[in-house]
Design a protein around this motif. Structure first.
Motif, mmCIF file in Angstrom:
data_model
loop_
_atom_site.group_PDB
_atom_site.id
_atom_site.type_symbol
_atom_site.label_atom_id
_atom_site.label_comp_id
_atom_site.label_asym_id
_atom_site.label_seq_id
_atom_site.Cartn_x
_atom_site.Cartn_y
_atom_site.Cartn_z
ATOM 1 N N ASP A 1 0.456 -1.317 0.554
ATOM 2 C CA ASP A 1 0.311 0.165 0.434
ATOM 3 C C ASP A 1 0.896 1.578 -0.387
ATOM 4 N N THR A 2 1.921 1.457 -0.874
ATOM 5 C CA THR A 2 2.544 2.112 -1.068
ATOM 6 C C THR A 2 3.095 2.211 -2.353
ATOM 7 N N LEU A 3 2.915 3.891 -2.437
ATOM 8 C CA LEU A 3 3.826 4.538 -3.837
ATOM 9 C C LEU A 3 5.029 4.051 -3.571
ATOM 10 N N ILE A 4 6.796 4.167 -5.438
ATOM 11 C CA ILE A 4 7.294 4.530 -4.571
ATOM 12 C C ILE A 4 7.735 5.061 -6.156
ATOM 13 N N PHE A 5 8.529 6.401 -6.440
ATOM 14 C CA PHE A 5 8.755 6.525 -7.610
ATOM 15 C C PHE A 5 10.909 7.520 -6.997
ATOM 16 N N SER A 6 11.369 7.714 -8.037
ATOM 17 C CA SER A 6 12.850 8.524 -8.478
ATOM 18 C C SER A 6 12.892 9.502 -8.023
ATOM 19 N N THR A 7 13.322 10.137 -7.623
ATOM 20 C CA THR A 7 13.931 11.634 -8.234
ATOM 21 C C THR A 7 14.644 12.303 -8.303
ATOM 22 N N ALA A 8 15.368 13.177 -8.814
ATOM 23 C CA ALA A 8 16.329 14.040 -8.251
ATOM 24 C C ALA A 8 16.065 14.857 -7.066
ATOM 25 N N ASP A 9 18.000 15.916 -7.245
ATOM 26 C CA ASP A 9 16.711 16.654 -5.872
ATOM 27 C C ASP A 9 16.691 17.899 -6.485
ATOM 28 N N GLY A 10 14.915 18.532 -6.765
ATOM 29 C CA GLY A 10 14.313 19.156 -6.677
ATOM 30 C C GLY A 10 12.613 19.496 -6.243
ATOM 31 N N ASP A 11 11.403 19.949 -6.770
ATOM 32 C CA ASP A 11 10.757 20.425 -5.962
ATOM 33 C C ASP A 11 10.333 19.067 -4.732
ATOM 34 N N LYS A 12 9.945 17.848 -5.913
ATOM 35 C CA LYS A 12 9.043 16.332 -5.160
ATOM 36 C C LYS A 12 10.149 16.133 -4.337
ATOM 37 N N TYR A 13 11.558 15.787 -4.203
ATOM 38 C CA TYR A 13 12.132 15.936 -3.096
ATOM 39 C C TYR A 13 11.996 16.926 -1.719
ATOM 40 N N ARG A 14 11.920 17.731 -2.174
ATOM 41 C CA ARG A 14 12.029 19.006 -0.958
ATOM 42 C C ARG A 14 10.652 18.657 -0.115
ATOM 43 N N ALA A 15 9.256 18.043 -1.152
ATOM 44 C CA ALA A 15 8.146 17.868 -0.382
ATOM 45 C C ALA A 15 8.623 16.490 0.065
ATOM 46 N N ALA A 16 9.273 15.853 0.239
ATOM 47 C CA ALA A 16 9.375 14.630 0.400
ATOM 48 C C ALA A 16 9.910 14.766 1.634
ATOM 49 N N GLU A 17 10.754 15.585 1.763
ATOM 50 C CA GLU A 17 12.121 15.594 2.847
ATOM 51 C C GLU A 17 10.603 16.540 4.020
ATOM 52 N N ARG A 18 10.026 17.765 3.620
ATOM 53 C CA ARG A 18 9.602 18.113 4.542
ATOM 54 C C ARG A 18 7.786 17.062 4.929
ATOM 55 N N GLY A 19 7.355 15.924 4.594
ATOM 56 C CA GLY A 19 6.859 14.975 4.555
ATOM 57 C C GLY A 19 5.550 15.811 4.311
ATOM 58 N N ASP A 20 5.221 16.629 2.997
ATOM 59 C CA ASP A 20 3.755 16.779 2.406
ATOM 60 C C ASP A 20 2.909 15.729 2.242
ATOM 61 N N VAL A 21 1.227 15.917 2.677
ATOM 62 C CA VAL A 21 0.137 15.632 2.270
ATOM 63 C C VAL A 21 0.439 15.872 0.911
ATOM 64 N N VAL A 22 0.497 14.382 0.155
ATOM 65 C CA VAL A 22 0.383 15.045 -1.215
ATOM 66 C C VAL A 22 -1.065 14.398 -1.790
ATOM 67 N N ALA A 23 -1.599 14.427 -3.353
ATOM 68 C CA ALA A 23 -2.164 13.942 -3.871
ATOM 69 C C ALA A 23 -1.629 12.417 -4.706
ATOM 70 N N PHE A 24 -1.813 11.945 -5.247
ATOM 71 C CA PHE A 24 -1.172 11.179 -6.567
ATOM 72 C C PHE A 24 -2.834 10.327 -7.840
ATOM 73 N N GLU A 25 -2.948 10.813 -8.815
ATOM 74 C CA GLU A 25 -4.295 10.113 -9.465
ATOM 75 C C GLU A 25 -3.567 9.641 -10.796
ATOM 76 N N VAL A 26 -4.198 8.392 -10.615
ATOM 77 C CA VAL A 26 -3.550 7.517 -12.049
ATOM 78 C C VAL A 26 -5.033 7.479 -12.713
ATOM 79 N N ASP A 27 -5.102 6.782 -14.055
ATOM 80 C CA ASP A 27 -6.769 6.881 -14.806
ATOM 81 C C ASP A 27 -6.277 6.183 -15.985
ATOM 82 N N THR A 28 -7.447 5.393 -16.098
ATOM 83 C CA THR A 28 -7.952 5.209 -18.527
ATOM 84 C C THR A 28 -8.995 5.659 -19.061
ATOM 85 N N VAL A 29 -8.802 6.349 -19.671
ATOM 86 C CA VAL A 29 -10.348 7.042 -20.682
ATOM 87 C C VAL A 29 -10.365 6.229 -21.831
ATOM 88 N N ASP A 30 -11.333 6.056 -22.586
ATOM 89 C CA ASP A 30 -12.114 5.697 -23.546
ATOM 90 C C ASP A 30 -12.791 6.636 -24.137
#
Length: 156
Positions: free
Chosen positions: A53-82
């Motif tokens: 029940d965990t999503l894992i992704f990689s990133t360089a030192d940047g905005d996403k990394y800083r959000a993770a360092e702070r422990g920010d609450v985020v949303a993650f969305e996936v979809d498929t549409v026809d």
């Protein structure tokens, strides 16, 4: 064998349970990370893997990394549409980001076969622990509930 009855929201979309939402979440390789950058919403496409029940992704030192360092609450969305058949689904996960310890990250990179898209230097692994999960599916017209069946009366 008794099946669980389908549940629908006020728009007639099927409400998915957590099990089906996780299955759909793991069925696509790309998702949208929604976080705050400078007080404003930001959206970034990321390739990811689902580990329980965990999503894992990689990133360089940047905005996403800083959000993770702070422990920010985020949303993650996936979809498929026809769009031609008017079918599709969407799953949104919400939780806190965190940076994965470098030793654990090395093991996870090998075990999960997570490969970054961009040729990043000094990449970090980021974890999103799913705390809330919501999924919806747009069914074929014949399988959708009528307004009365969905609990809504007709307005005249």
């Amino acid at each position: 064998m008794t099946s669980t009855p389908r549940r629908f929201d006020h728009t007639g979309m099927q409400i998915l349970d957590d099990t089906e939402s996780l299955e759909l979440l793991s069925s696509v390789p790309i998702g949208r990370l929604v976080f705050t950058m400078g007080g404003l919403p930001a959206v970034r496409l990321v390739n990811f893997v689902l580990d329980g029940d965990t999503l894992i992704f990689s990133t360089a030192d940047g905005d996403k990394y800083r959000a993770a360092e702070r422990g920010d609450v985020v949303a993650f969305e996936v979809d498929t549409v026809d769009p031609d058949r008017h079918l599709g689904w969407t799953v949104t996960a919400v939780g806190h980001l965190s940076v994965i310890d470098p030793e654990e990250a090395e093991s996870l990179r090998h075990d999960l076969l997570l490969r970054p898209w961009a040729p990043n230097r000094d990449t970090y692994l980021i974890r999103l622990g799913i705390e809330s999960l919501e999924g919806r599916r747009l069914l074929p017209w014949a399988q959708r509930p009528h307004q009365e069946a969905a609990g809504e009366g007709t307005n005249r």
